[in-house]
Write a protein that holds these residues in place. Structure first.
Motif, PDB file in Angstrom:
ATOM      1  N   PHE A  86       1.185  -1.181  -0.037  1.00 54.84           N
ATOM      2  CA  PHE A  86       0.410  -0.694   0.296  1.00 54.84           C
ATOM      3  C   PHE A  86       1.256   1.634   0.100  1.00 54.84           C
ATOM      4  O   PHE A  86       1.744   1.593   0.512  1.00 54.84           O
ATOM      5  CB  PHE A  86      -1.054   0.034   1.158  1.00 54.84           C
ATOM      6  N   ASP A  87       0.255   2.238  -0.510  1.00 55.00           N
ATOM      7  CA  ASP A  87       1.289   3.326  -0.442  1.00 55.00           C
ATOM      8  C   ASP A  87      -0.068   4.464   0.292  1.00 55.00           C
ATOM      9  O   ASP A  87      -1.021   4.854  -0.231  1.00 55.00           O
ATOM     10  CB  ASP A  87       1.614   3.778  -1.910  1.00 55.00           C
ATOM     11  N   LEU A  88       0.643   5.919   1.143  1.00 50.49           N
ATOM     12  CA  LEU A  88      -0.054   6.848   0.799  1.00 50.49           C
ATOM     13  C   LEU A  88       0.292   7.985   0.663  1.00 50.49           C
ATOM     14  O   LEU A  88       1.618   8.406   0.672  1.00 50.49           O
ATOM     15  CB  LEU A  88       0.140   6.518   2.729  1.00 50.49           C
ATOM     16  N   GLN A 111       4.920   2.856   0.738  1.00 53.67           N
ATOM     17  CA  GLN A 111       5.842   3.942   0.581  1.00 53.67           C
ATOM     18  C   GLN A 111       5.193   4.934   1.096  1.00 53.67           C
ATOM     19  O   GLN A 111       3.637   5.279   1.223  1.00 53.67           O
ATOM     20  CB  GLN A 111       5.945   3.739  -0.941  1.00 53.67           C
ATOM     21  N   ILE A 112       5.685   6.325   1.117  1.00 58.50           N
ATOM     22  CA  ILE A 112       4.927   6.868   1.691  1.00 58.50           C
ATOM     23  C   ILE A 112       5.157   8.427   0.709  1.00 58.50           C
ATOM     24  O   ILE A 112       6.601   8.996   0.611  1.00 58.50           O
ATOM     25  CB  ILE A 112       4.562   7.325   3.282  1.00 58.50           C
ATOM     26  N   LEU A 150       9.459   3.478   1.769  1.00 58.30           N
ATOM     27  CA  LEU A 150      10.108   4.328   0.253  1.00 58.30           C
ATOM     28  C   LEU A 150       9.426   5.645   0.893  1.00 58.30           C
ATOM     29  O   LEU A 150       8.148   6.222   0.380  1.00 58.30           O
ATOM     30  CB  LEU A 150       9.472   3.442  -0.691  1.00 58.30           C
ATOM     31  N   MET A 151      10.448   6.589   1.127  1.00 59.74           N
ATOM     32  CA  MET A 151      10.172   8.074   0.708  1.00 59.74           C
ATOM     33  C   MET A 151       9.926   8.487  -0.686  1.00 59.74           C
ATOM     34  O   MET A 151      10.784   8.420  -1.561  1.00 59.74           O
ATOM     35  CB  MET A 151      10.727   9.148   1.447  1.00 59.74           C
ATOM     36  N   ASP A 152       9.075   8.675  -0.527  1.00 65.57           N
ATOM     37  CA  ASP A 152       7.553   9.648  -1.588  1.00 65.57           C
ATOM     38  C   ASP A 152       7.836  10.505  -2.187  1.00 65.57           C
ATOM     39  O   ASP A 152       7.310  11.557  -1.589  1.00 65.57           O
ATOM     40  CB  ASP A 152       6.637   8.960  -2.154  1.00 65.57           C
ATOM     41  N   CYS A 153       8.420  11.425  -3.013  1.00 61.12           N
ATOM     42  CA  CYS A 153       8.122  12.367  -3.523  1.00 61.12           C
ATOM     43  C   CYS A 153       7.661  13.322  -5.000  1.00 61.12           C
ATOM     44  O   CYS A 153       7.383  14.161  -4.440  1.00 61.12           O
ATOM     45  CB  CYS A 153       9.838  13.283  -3.552  1.00 61.12           C
ATOM     46  N   VAL A 319      15.768  -0.578   1.688  1.00 60.80           N
ATOM     47  CA  VAL A 319      14.790  -0.039   2.807  1.00 60.80           C
ATOM     48  C   VAL A 319      14.117  -0.206   2.987  1.00 60.80           C
ATOM     49  O   VAL A 319      14.224  -0.663   4.366  1.00 60.80           O
ATOM     50  CB  VAL A 319      14.022   1.800   1.464  1.00 60.80           C
ATOM     51  N   TRP A 320      13.178  -1.254   2.509  1.00 62.63           N
ATOM     52  CA  TRP A 320      12.519  -2.352   3.794  1.00 62.63           C
ATOM     53  C   TRP A 320      13.030  -2.753   4.685  1.00 62.63           C
ATOM     54  O   TRP A 320      14.129  -3.416   4.166  1.00 62.63           O
ATOM     55  CB  TRP A 320      11.205  -2.921   2.249  1.00 62.63           C
TER      56      TRP A 320
END
Ligand SMILES: [Zn+2]
Length: 321
Positions: A86-88, A111-112, A150-153, A319-320
């Motif tokens: 899932f991602d936020l 990831q977020i 995961l840091m998502d930009c 990362v995970w």
């Protein structure tokens, strides 16, 4: 060869039909990241969606597997199943509490983002006034690093995304963002952002959304053209795919309850108009054509395999946790 879909959107409703997800499986995709909430969605909606999606995955262990690590993706691939994470999209569901990051991880979020198009108390959105990462935002980046997400930009303000990439101790991704050099849009990313992402060891996953790709009916070849631009700028090891297909479903209203203003989150001034020009996307089955479309841009088969999944697999492995 692993096929990694870095972002897809079902209706944000616990009863959303999983048929599109099964089409990913049928198309041979190995991992898909499904959105479970954006900054506009209140916590009760986000939690109900996570519960509903988890129940759908658990009901079909022959088809799906909720991935907590790369080993799960490899296990799913070996048994013709689809691995799901899932991602936020935004920090508002974190309620300004860095400890919430690890809680979402334990629920399946992999990831977020810290902001969705507009500014919040943590970070800037890409369609709002530039401020930079806030002090709370710095603590959130540390929490995301610590929790192993995961840091998502994508959706993040330009200057703020550079702040996040400088602060992160782990590779940073853009899960669904296209080069601004090819299409001028506030959601697309500059060469400077792409270079900064590569410098973290991260990956820019290009989308298939018509307004970001710049064609009315995007194809695998259009997506490959955007991927080839990023590869030319920073190297093929920093490119991925996140088609960002939004599946609307008859009879399911997933607008946030209460006074919801879509024009605030998707401003007309930025080229959004939900009533007049709904976005189009390549079909899920375009995944079958992506490897050859990438090779048509000059990539070798091995390089195309990095773009369709190998690069995201590398970053997730790092990362995970
Ligand atoms: Zn998005």
């Amino acid at each position: 060869m692993m096929l990694w879909e870095a972002h897809a959107c079902l209706p944000l409703h616990p009863q959303a039909d999983f048929a599109p997800i099964d089409r990913y499986r049928a198309a041979g995709v190995n991992y898909v990241s499904i959105n479970v909430g954006m900054d506009m969605n209140p916590l009760p909606q986000v939690l109900a969606v996570i519960a509903g999606f988890r129940a759908k995955i658990a009901a079909h262990p022959d088809r799906y597997l909720l991935a907590s690590g790369v080993a799960d993706i490899e296990r799913a691939a070996a048994s013709a199943r689809l691995a799901i994470g899932f991602d936020l999209e935004g920090a508002m569901p974190l309620l300004e509490q860095p400890a919430m990051v690890a809680l979402y991880r334990d629920l399946g979020v992999r990831q977020i983002h810290l902001a969705y198009n507009r500014n919040n108390s943590v970070a800037d959105g890409c369609l709002d006034v530039e401020r930079g990462l806030t002090p709370l935002g710095r603590r959130m980046v540390a929490a995301v690093n610590e929790a192993g997400l995961l840091m998502d930009c994508s959706h993040t303000g330009r200057r703020c995304s550079l702040d996040i990439m400088a602060a992160s101790t782990q590779p940073v991704i853009f899960s669904h963002s296209n080069p601004l050099a090819l299409v001028e849009h506030g959601r697309n990313v500059t060469d400077e952002q792409i270079r900064a992402c590569a410098a973290t060891g991260g990956v820019v996953c290009v989308s298939g959304v018509s307004i970001f790709v710049g064609t009315r009916e995007p194809t695998a070849a259009d997506v490959a053209r955007h991927a080839a631009y990023v590869a030319g700028l920073v190297g093929v090891e920093h490119v991925g795919i996140g088609l960002d297909i939004s599946f609307r479903q008859e009879g399911i209203d997933d607008d946030p309850p209460g006074a919801f203003d879509p024009g605030y989150w998707w401003p007309k001034a930025a080229g959004y108009d939900r009533a007049l020009s709904r976005s189009t996307y390549p079909p899920i089955e375009a995944w079958r054509e992506l490897a050859s479309a990438l090779q048509d841009t000059g990539m070798t088969p091995d390089e195309a395999a990095l773009v369709t999944g190998g690069n995201m697999l590398r970053v997730a492995r790092q990362v995970w946790r």
